[in-house]
Design a protein around this motif. Structure first.
Motif, mmCIF file in Angstrom:
data_model
loop_
_atom_site.group_PDB
_atom_site.id
_atom_site.type_symbol
_atom_site.label_atom_id
_atom_site.label_comp_id
_atom_site.label_asym_id
_atom_site.label_seq_id
_atom_site.Cartn_x
_atom_site.Cartn_y
_atom_site.Cartn_z
ATOM 1 N N LEU A 92 0.835 -1.215 0.000
ATOM 2 C CA LEU A 92 0.000 0.000 0.000
ATOM 3 C C LEU A 92 0.862 1.256 0.000
ATOM 4 C CD1 LEU A 92 -2.723 -1.129 2.555
ATOM 5 C CD2 LEU A 92 -3.114 -0.664 0.126
ATOM 6 N N LEU A 93 1.920 1.260 0.791
ATOM 7 C CA LEU A 93 2.813 2.411 0.848
ATOM 8 C C LEU A 93 3.630 2.565 -0.435
ATOM 9 C CD1 LEU A 93 4.092 2.199 4.529
ATOM 10 C CD2 LEU A 93 2.735 4.052 3.526
ATOM 11 N N SER A 94 3.638 1.536 -1.260
ATOM 12 C CA SER A 94 4.399 1.574 -2.510
ATOM 13 C C SER A 94 3.582 2.067 -3.694
ATOM 14 C CB SER A 94 4.947 0.171 -2.818
ATOM 15 O OG SER A 94 5.801 -0.280 -1.793
ATOM 16 N N ILE A 95 2.288 2.293 -3.506
ATOM 17 C CA ILE A 95 1.439 2.776 -4.599
ATOM 18 C C ILE A 95 1.747 4.238 -4.858
ATOM 19 C CG2 ILE A 95 -0.949 3.259 -5.301
ATOM 20 C CD1 ILE A 95 -1.755 0.813 -3.561
ATOM 21 N N CYS A 96 2.137 4.540 -6.083
ATOM 22 C CA CYS A 96 2.490 5.920 -6.446
ATOM 23 C C CYS A 96 1.228 6.688 -6.836
ATOM 24 C CB CYS A 96 3.476 5.933 -7.603
ATOM 25 S SG CYS A 96 4.001 7.610 -8.069
ATOM 26 N N LEU A 97 1.076 7.868 -6.239
ATOM 27 C CA LEU A 97 -0.049 8.751 -6.556
ATOM 28 C C LEU A 97 0.461 10.128 -6.951
ATOM 29 C CD1 LEU A 97 -2.499 7.700 -3.683
ATOM 30 C CD2 LEU A 97 -2.464 6.915 -6.053
ATOM 31 N N CYS A 98 1.589 10.164 -7.651
ATOM 32 C CA CYS A 98 2.096 11.432 -8.182
ATOM 33 C C CYS A 98 1.121 11.970 -9.223
ATOM 34 C CB CYS A 98 3.486 11.236 -8.787
ATOM 35 S SG CYS A 98 3.493 10.335 -10.361
ATOM 36 N N THR A 99 1.382 13.135 -9.749
ATOM 37 C CA THR A 99 0.440 13.753 -10.685
ATOM 38 C C THR A 99 0.210 12.894 -11.923
ATOM 39 O OG1 THR A 99 2.281 15.024 -11.629
ATOM 40 C CG2 THR A 99 0.941 16.099 -9.915
ATOM 41 N N ALA A 100 1.268 12.285 -12.443
ATOM 42 C CA ALA A 100 1.119 11.469 -13.651
ATOM 43 C C ALA A 100 0.298 10.219 -13.364
ATOM 44 C CB ALA A 100 2.491 11.098 -14.206
ATOM 45 N N CYS A 101 0.551 9.575 -12.227
ATOM 46 C CA CYS A 101 -0.212 8.377 -11.876
ATOM 47 C C CYS A 101 -1.664 8.742 -11.564
ATOM 48 C CB CYS A 101 0.428 7.671 -10.688
ATOM 49 S SG CYS A 101 1.980 6.834 -11.092
ATOM 50 N N ALA A 102 -1.861 9.847 -10.880
ATOM 51 C CA ALA A 102 -3.223 10.269 -10.542
ATOM 52 C C ALA A 102 -4.054 10.507 -11.791
ATOM 53 C CB ALA A 102 -3.181 11.518 -9.676
ATOM 54 N N GLU A 103 -3.436 11.037 -12.835
ATOM 55 C CA GLU A 103 -4.156 11.300 -14.082
ATOM 56 C C GLU A 103 -4.551 10.007 -14.790
ATOM 57 O OE1 GLU A 103 -1.722 13.802 -16.457
ATOM 58 O OE2 GLU A 103 -1.974 15.568 -15.166
ATOM 59 N N ARG A 104 -3.740 8.952 -14.621
ATOM 60 C CA ARG A 104 -3.947 7.739 -15.398
ATOM 61 C C ARG A 104 -4.706 6.651 -14.642
ATOM 62 N NH1 ARG A 104 1.438 6.692 -19.005
ATOM 63 N NH2 ARG A 104 0.128 4.928 -19.622
ATOM 64 N N LEU A 105 -4.739 6.738 -13.334
ATOM 65 C CA LEU A 105 -5.455 5.733 -12.564
ATOM 66 C C LEU A 105 -6.970 5.923 -12.721
ATOM 67 C CD1 LEU A 105 -3.424 5.512 -9.244
ATOM 68 C CD2 LEU A 105 -4.081 3.566 -10.676
ATOM 69 N N ALA A 106 -7.655 4.862 -13.069
ATOM 70 C CA ALA A 106 -9.102 4.941 -13.305
ATOM 71 C C ALA A 106 -9.867 4.720 -12.004
ATOM 72 C CB ALA A 106 -9.498 3.908 -14.356
ATOM 73 N N VAL A 107 -9.531 5.520 -10.993
ATOM 74 C CA VAL A 107 -10.208 5.437 -9.694
ATOM 75 C C VAL A 107 -10.314 6.856 -9.126
ATOM 76 C CG1 VAL A 107 -9.340 3.114 -9.188
ATOM 77 C CG2 VAL A 107 -8.041 5.107 -8.420
ATOM 78 N N ASP A 108 -11.081 6.980 -8.067
ATOM 79 C CA ASP A 108 -11.140 8.232 -7.314
ATOM 80 C C ASP A 108 -9.860 8.309 -6.482
ATOM 81 O OD1 ASP A 108 -11.564 10.211 -5.379
ATOM 82 O OD2 ASP A 108 -13.691 9.808 -5.209
ATOM 83 N N VAL A 109 -8.882 9.078 -6.956
ATOM 84 C CA VAL A 109 -7.557 9.084 -6.331
ATOM 85 C C VAL A 109 -7.570 9.690 -4.930
ATOM 86 C CG1 VAL A 109 -5.198 9.986 -6.532
ATOM 87 C CG2 VAL A 109 -6.322 8.934 -8.514
ATOM 88 N N PRO A 110 -8.242 10.827 -4.678
ATOM 89 C CA PRO A 110 -8.279 11.327 -3.298
ATOM 90 C C PRO A 110 -8.885 10.319 -2.325
ATOM 91 C CG PRO A 110 -8.925 13.057 -4.816
ATOM 92 C CD PRO A 110 -8.847 11.799 -5.624
ATOM 93 N N ARG A 111 -9.933 9.627 -2.744
ATOM 94 C CA ARG A 111 -10.529 8.615 -1.876
ATOM 95 C C ARG A 111 -9.564 7.441 -1.682
ATOM 96 N NH1 ARG A 111 -15.629 6.559 -0.492
ATOM 97 N NH2 ARG A 111 -15.226 4.857 0.987
ATOM 98 N N LEU A 112 -8.897 7.043 -2.745
ATOM 99 C CA LEU A 112 -7.916 5.967 -2.642
ATOM 100 C C LEU A 112 -6.817 6.333 -1.647
ATOM 101 C CD1 LEU A 112 -6.621 3.286 -3.577
ATOM 102 C CD2 LEU A 112 -5.560 4.572 -5.457
ATOM 103 N N ALA A 113 -6.286 7.544 -1.765
ATOM 104 C CA ALA A 113 -5.223 7.982 -0.857
ATOM 105 C C ALA A 113 -5.709 7.986 0.590
ATOM 106 C CB ALA A 113 -4.727 9.368 -1.260
ATOM 107 N N ALA A 114 -6.920 8.497 0.803
ATOM 108 C CA ALA A 114 -7.466 8.545 2.161
ATOM 109 C C ALA A 114 -7.656 7.141 2.727
ATOM 110 C CB ALA A 114 -8.790 9.304 2.164
ATOM 111 N N ASP A 115 -8.127 6.223 1.888
ATOM 112 C CA ASP A 115 -8.335 4.855 2.362
ATOM 113 C C ASP A 115 -7.010 4.172 2.684
ATOM 114 O OD1 ASP A 115 -11.033 5.202 2.113
ATOM 115 O OD2 ASP A 115 -11.252 4.033 0.277
ATOM 116 N N ILE A 116 -6.006 4.399 1.845
ATOM 117 C CA ILE A 116 -4.693 3.813 2.126
ATOM 118 C C ILE A 116 -4.155 4.336 3.455
ATOM 119 C CG2 ILE A 116 -2.267 3.752 1.393
ATOM 120 C CD1 ILE A 116 -3.303 3.757 -1.512
ATOM 121 N N ARG A 117 -4.257 5.633 3.656
ATOM 122 C CA ARG A 117 -3.767 6.203 4.918
ATOM 123 C C ARG A 117 -4.500 5.601 6.115
ATOM 124 N NH1 ARG A 117 -4.085 11.060 1.782
ATOM 125 N NH2 ARG A 117 -5.973 11.713 2.908
ATOM 126 N N ALA A 118 -5.805 5.448 5.999
ATOM 127 C CA ALA A 118 -6.586 4.898 7.100
ATOM 128 C C ALA A 118 -6.190 3.452 7.393
ATOM 129 C CB ALA A 118 -8.076 4.994 6.779
#
Length: 378
Positions: free
Chosen positions: A192-218
Motif C-alpha cells: 500500500l505504501l508503494s502505490i504511487c499517486l504522483c500527478t502522472a499516476c493520478a491522471e492515469r489511474l481509473a479510480v477516485d484518487v483522493p478517496r484511494l489515498a485517504a483509504d490507504i492512509r486509514a
C-alpha cells in the motif's frame, strides 16, 4: 545447454588487466556489466589499485553525450578509476577474453535525480516523496529511460540489454540506513505504501484518487497504531476493482516502456528483471508473465532465497509463460557451498540460463562455488 553468466562492475575490470581472464576462469561465457547503476559501496578485493569503491550517486558508466539529452540526464561516475567510458573499456576487455557481454541497465533507481526533481519521483498516499524512485509514468522519466537505452544501442555493440527497475520502486527499496522494521508492517501495508499517486499516476489511474489515498492512509494507520492487519493483498485491502485498476495502470506503463525499448534494441536481446506478482514494486518489476506484450527475450527471476522457494518460483513461471527464464542466483549470500545444488534444482525446474551475482564481490570460496556450479550443471 545451459548458459552461465556472472554480474560484474566496470570498476572490477577497468585498471585490472587480469580481471577478464579471472572471470573467464569461473567457466561462465557471459558477463553482465553495469551500464547505468544506482549508488553502492563495493569491495574490490582483486583490483591492483583499490579495495573499496564508494559510488555515492547513481551514474551512467557509458559516454554521456550532452547533446543527446533533454530534461533529466544521468551523472557520470567520479570513483574507481579515471576513464571517460568505463562501460566501453570493460566490455572491450571482456570481448577480448572471449566473453559475451550484456548491458546491465538500472532505469528508475536514482536518488540524485529524484532529489533534484522530486515532482518526478514516487509519491505515496501521504504525499511523501521516495526520492530514490523515479516514477515511470512521468513523461520526463519515460524519455530519460529510453534515452539511456538509445545511447547504449547507438554507442555499443552489445548483444543483450538486461533491464532492472523499469517500473516503480516502492517502500522496500530505499537508500538510507533502514529503521522501519520495528513497526512490523505487513507485506500488504508495504504494498500500500508503494502505490504511487504522483500527478502522472493520478491522471492515469481509473479510480477516485483522493478517496484511494485517504483509504490507504486509514488502513496503514490502523495497522501501525492499532495493530489491525491491512489485509492479505491489495484486493483484500482496497477491493478487487481498485486493485485491478492499479495493476492495469502499472502494466500499461511498463509495457509501453518495454515496447519502445524493444524497438530501440532492434536485433539485440532484451531481458527483463521481473516477478510474477503484479502488486510487487522494486528492481524486479511485478508483471503478469502470461500474455505480457511485447514479450522480452527472457525473464530474469531472482532466486536469492531458499532452494525450495526458488524451485517453486521457476516451476510456477514455466506454467505462465513460454519465454526463456534466466535465474539470478546469489553467490555472495550465506552458504555458498549450497550453490551447485541450488543451480541444479532451478535448472531442472525450468531455467535455461543462470546469472551469478557477483563475480567481483565474490570471495575465493564463493568464486569456487560458482566454478563448481558451472562445472556440474551444463
Amino acid at each position: 545447454m545451459v548458459r552461465h553468466g556472472a554480474f560484474a562492475y566496470t570498476w572490477d575490470l577497468v585498471g585490472d588487466p587480469a580481471a577478464a581472464a579471472r572471470i573467464a576462469d569461473l567457466g561462465v561465457d557471459t558477463v553482465t556489466v553495469q551500464a547505468a547503476y544506482h549508488s553502492v559501496r563495493a569491495t574490490t578485493g582483486w583490483h591492483p589499485a583499490h579495495r573499496v569503491v564508494h559510488a555515492d550517486h547513481a551514474a551512467a558508466y557509458f559516454r554521456i553525450r550532452p547533446e543527446r539529452w533533454r530534461g533529466l540526464r544521468p551523472l557520470p561516475p567520479s570513483w574507481g578509476v579515471e576513464d571517460e567510458d568505463p562501460f566501453g573499456t570493460a566490455t572491450a576487455a571482456l570481448t577480448a577474453a572471449g566473453l559475451r557481454t550484456e548491458a546491465w541497465v538500472v532505469l528508475t533507481h536514482t536518488s540524485v535525480l529524484g532529489r533534484s526533481a522530486p515532482e518526478l519521483a514516487v509519491h505515496n498516499a501521504y504525499n511523501e516523496v521516495f526520492s530514490y524512485a523515479l516514477c515511470p509514468a512521468q513523461p520526463a522519466v519515460h524519455d530519460y529511460a529510453l534515452t539511456i537505452i538509445q545511447e547504449l544501442c547507438d554507442q555499443y555493440d552489445v548483444p543483450t540489454l538486461m533491464l532492472e527497475a523499469c517500473g516503480w520502486l516502492g517502500f522496500d527499496h530505499a537508500s538510507q540506513h533502514e529503521k522501519t522494521s520495528g513497526a512490523e508492517l505487513s507485506a500488504c501495508a508495504r504494498h500500500l505504501l508503494s502505490i504511487c499517486l504522483c500527478t502522472a499516476c493520478a491522471e492515469r489511474l481509473a479510480v477516485d484518487v483522493p478517496r484511494l489515498a485517504a483509504d490507504i492512509r486509514a488502513i496503514v494507520d490502523r495497522e501501525l497504531q492499532q495493530g489491525i492487519p491491512a489485509g492479505s493483498d491489495l484486493a483484500d485491502a482496497l477491493g478487487a476493482e481498485r486493485a485491478d485498476a492499479i495493476y492495469r495502470h502499472r502494466r500499461d506503463v511498463i509495457t509501453g516502456l518495454v515496447r519502445e525499448a524493444r524497438a530501440l534494441a532492434g536485433q539485440r536481446e532484451l531481458l527483463l528483471m521481473a516477478t510474477a506478482d503484479p502488486q510487487v514494486t522494486g528492481p524486479d518489476v511485478g508483471v503478469e508473465l502470461a500474455g505480457f506484450e511485447p514479450a522480452p527475450d527472457g525473464y530474469v527471476l531472482k532466486c536469492w532465497d531458499s532452494e525450495e522457494a526458488a524451485v517453486a518460483r521457476l516451476k510456477d513461471a514455466t506454467t505462465r509463460t513460454g519465454v526463456p527464464l534466466i535465474a539470478n542466483v546469489n553467490a555472495v549470500g550465506d552458504h555458498p557451498e549450497d550453490l551447485p545444488a541450488l543451480v541444479k534444482g532451478i535448472v531442472a525446474a525450468g531455467a535455461s540460463q543462470v546469472r551469478y551475482y557477483h563475480a567481483g564481490l565474490a570471495s575465493p570460496a564463493r568464486q569456487a562455488a560458482i566454478r563448481a556450479a558451472v562445472q556440474e550443471v551444463s
